[in-house]
Design an enzyme around this catalytic site. Structure first.
Site, PDB file in Angstrom:
ATOM      1  N   CYS A   6      39.336 -23.106 -34.114  1.00  0.00           N
ATOM      2  CA  CYS A   6      40.489 -23.855 -33.612  1.00  0.00           C
ATOM      3  C   CYS A   6      40.398 -25.329 -33.985  1.00  0.00           C
ATOM      4  O   CYS A   6      41.421 -25.986 -34.169  1.00  0.00           O
ATOM      5  CB  CYS A   6      40.590 -23.712 -32.094  1.00  0.00           C
ATOM      6  SG  CYS A   6      41.142 -22.106 -31.524  1.00  0.00           S
TER       7      CYS A   6
ATOM      8  N   HIS B  47      45.681 -15.712 -29.975  1.00  0.00           N
ATOM      9  CA  HIS B  47      45.822 -16.069 -31.383  1.00  0.00           C
ATOM     10  C   HIS B  47      44.963 -15.137 -32.223  1.00  0.00           C
ATOM     11  O   HIS B  47      43.894 -14.696 -31.773  1.00  0.00           O
ATOM     12  CB  HIS B  47      45.326 -17.500 -31.638  1.00  0.00           C
ATOM     13  CG  HIS B  47      46.359 -18.569 -31.485  1.00  0.00           C
ATOM     14  ND1 HIS B  47      46.030 -19.878 -31.194  1.00  0.00           N
ATOM     15  CD2 HIS B  47      47.709 -18.549 -31.609  1.00  0.00           C
ATOM     16  CE1 HIS B  47      47.124 -20.611 -31.130  1.00  0.00           C
ATOM     17  NE2 HIS B  47      48.159 -19.825 -31.382  1.00  0.00           N
TER      18      HIS B  47
END
Length: 261
Positions: free
Chosen positions: A254, A160
């Site tokens: 996150c 990511h």
């Protein structure tokens, strides 16, 4: 934020996940609470999304959507194990009165999108290569009305964008060049000549998976070298231990979906 009440590593969809090592859920909850308390102690308001059974990765709430100036571009997860998370996030935003746009393209919210409102008139940086479809970058640009810069990720350990790059304030970033293709590296060098450059050790310590309010940079305790780098750049590092969440491939960023009304 979403508490890790049901957090486990039941499947492996990134290189950090090891299903043979048991997660200490009580410790994960304790560490999550420390992060929440740290944020509120710095003056930030934290909204809590209720965790749902059967969705062990809901704690990674950044992946559920991406908001800019009151408009929310929803997520559509690549892996079926996480698909239902998008529904929970959509329900939260709609209940709170946000303008919500459901995506047609696969994207994983702030996992692969970052916003810098004062950089070059306002830029969205967008990652692709492992999760988010490049077509989502064009879709996000249409939805949000902001220029979107596509950046290619080339190392599966940094699957990511938020594992390889972070906004430090409204106009500058920190990033690990080796996570990006040569062309994307050149783009970043051109856009952010004053960026704080991280190395692989910083990235592997999840030192780039951080949250910054422009002054305080909240990052994981393992990222000591990264903490020194942001301090030298004029920010105040605040370390929080999120060792259990790292088992699922995530850390501070996150766990935090930033709301931009």
């Amino acid at each position: 934020m979403c508490p890790p009440k049901h957090f486990t590593v039941e499947y492996a969809i990134n290189p950090w996940m090891d299903t043979t090592v048991a997660v200490d859920t009580a410790l994960a909850l304790q560490q999550w609470e420390e992060l929440r308390t740290t944020l509120t102690g710095l003056g930030h308001v934290v909204h809590v999304l209720d965790p749902e059974p059967g969705l062990p990765d809901m704690v990674y709430s950044a992946n559920g959507a991406f908001s800019v100036d009151g408009t929310v571009y929803g997520a559509r997860f690549l892996h079926p194990q996480r698909a239902a998370e998008a529904v929970a996030h959509q329900a939260f935003y709609l209940a709170e009165g946000w303008k919500f746009v459901a995506p047609a393209q696969v994207n994983e919210g702030e996992g692969d999108f970052a916003y810098l409102p004062q950089a070059h008139g306002g830029l969205v940086l967008a990652g692709h290569g492992y999760r988010t479809d490049p077509a989502a970058h064009a879709e996000a640009q249409e939805v949000l009305g902001r220029p979107v810069i596509s950046l290619q990720l080339i190392d599966p350990a940094f699957y990511h964008l938020d594992t390889a790059l972070a906004a430090l304030d409204d106009q500058n970033v920190t990033y690990y060049p080796g996570a990006f293709s040569p062309g994307s590296q050149r783009v970043l060098e051109r856009l952010f000549p004053d960026a704080v450059i991280a190395d692989r050790d910083d990235a592997e310590a999840f030192g780039l998976n951080l949250v910054s309010d422009g002054r305080h940079v909240i990052l994981n305790t393992e990222a000591t070298a990264m903490g020194r780098k942001v301090r030298e750049a004029g920010y105040l590092p605040v370390h929080v231990d999120l060792s259990e969440l790292k088992r699922g491939g995530g850390s501070v960023k996150c766990a935090v979906a930033e709301l931009r009304p």
